[in-house]
Scaffold this motif. Structure first.
Motif, PDB file in Angstrom:
ATOM      1  N   ARG A  80       0.995  -1.257  -0.021  1.00 31.42           N
ATOM      2  CA  ARG A  80       0.118  -0.007  -0.155  1.00 31.42           C
ATOM      3  C   ARG A  80       0.820   1.381  -0.174  1.00 31.42           C
ATOM      4  O   ARG A  80       0.510   2.358  -0.683  1.00 31.42           O
ATOM      5  N   LYS A  81       2.014   1.249   0.521  1.00 33.46           N
ATOM      6  CA  LYS A  81       2.893   2.292   0.587  1.00 33.46           C
ATOM      7  C   LYS A  81       3.592   2.514  -0.661  1.00 33.46           C
ATOM      8  O   LYS A  81       3.766   3.808  -1.149  1.00 33.46           O
TER       9      LYS A  81
ATOM     10  N   LEU B 222       1.895   2.260  -3.731  1.00 35.63           N
ATOM     11  CA  LEU B 222       0.830   2.450  -4.617  1.00 35.63           C
ATOM     12  C   LEU B 222       0.517   3.935  -4.608  1.00 35.63           C
ATOM     13  O   LEU B 222       0.584   4.556  -3.647  1.00 35.63           O
TER      14      LEU B 222
ATOM     15  N   GLU C  32      -2.228   6.988  -5.469  1.00 35.69           N
ATOM     16  CA  GLU C  32      -3.673   7.026  -4.757  1.00 35.69           C
ATOM     17  C   GLU C  32      -4.629   6.545  -5.616  1.00 35.69           C
ATOM     18  O   GLU C  32      -5.677   5.974  -5.190  1.00 35.69           O
TER      19      GLU C  32
ATOM     20  N   GLU D 168      -4.094   3.839  -7.715  1.00 37.57           N
ATOM     21  CA  GLU D 168      -3.943   2.385  -7.663  1.00 37.57           C
ATOM     22  C   GLU D 168      -4.391   1.930  -6.245  1.00 37.57           C
ATOM     23  O   GLU D 168      -4.791   0.859  -6.210  1.00 37.57           O
ATOM     24  N   ALA D 169      -4.426   2.692  -5.244  1.00 40.44           N
ATOM     25  CA  ALA D 169      -4.930   2.237  -3.957  1.00 40.44           C
ATOM     26  C   ALA D 169      -6.440   2.287  -4.006  1.00 40.44           C
ATOM     27  O   ALA D 169      -7.127   1.599  -3.349  1.00 40.44           O
ATOM     28  N   LYS D 170      -7.017   3.188  -4.755  1.00 43.96           N
ATOM     29  CA  LYS D 170      -8.533   3.108  -4.809  1.00 43.96           C
ATOM     30  C   LYS D 170      -8.995   1.621  -5.624  1.00 43.96           C
ATOM     31  O   LYS D 170     -10.110   1.418  -5.321  1.00 43.96           O
TER      32      LYS D 170
END
Length: 155
Positions: A145-146, A148, A150, A152-154
């Protein structure tokens, strides 16, 4: 057939005679190995190059034209070397490097860590191993997650 010239065997092979084709491949096996020996294929071994050289040899057997006034040996060597060069060029392009070097984000269900030593019964799994696996998975997900963005995190 053993006493026939290479050019005559090529004519027979072109007409569909498998024995003539096999005899030519056997005769020129050493030439293929000689042509492949000086090369190195990253991620492969010498047998991979020898196989590719054999593909070039079979192409030479099937496409030889005696009217061009070149000996079969000369034509075969050119076909073998051309095949080897094209394989080495394709490997040097590194076109598939992202696919070959990627690491999966999710662990397969039947991973070697999903069983206790020597047993295939999930019911006998140690609770301590489950906790350690969950902590390990949480740490991996946090690290991913760190990395990715914003966007990609969605997803």
């Amino acid at each position: 057939m053993e006493q026939m010239a290479d050019e005559e065997l090529c004519v027979l092979a072109a007409s569909g005679n498998r024995m003539a084709e096999e005899l030519l491949v056997t005769r020129y096996n050493r030439l293929v190995r000689t042509c492949a020996r000086p090369f190195f294929l990253f991620g492969g071994d010498s047998e991979d190059l020898t196989q590719e050289g054999m593909v070039g040899l079979i192409k030479a057997v099937r496409e030889y034209d005696a009217s061009k006034e070149a000996s079969f040996r000369t034509f075969a060597e050119i076909c073998i070397r051309s095949r080897l060069y094209s394989v080495l060029r394709a490997a040097a392009r590194d076109k598939h490097a992202p696919l070959n070097q990627s690491v999966p984000l999710d662990t397969p269900f039947f991973d070697s860590n999903s069983y206790t030593s020597g047993t295939n019964n999930l019911a006998q799994r140690n609770p301590e191993d489950d906790l350690i696996d969950r902590e390990h998975t949480a740490a991996l997900l946090s690290g991913v997650r760190k990395q990715l963005s914003e966007f990609e995190a969605k997803i």
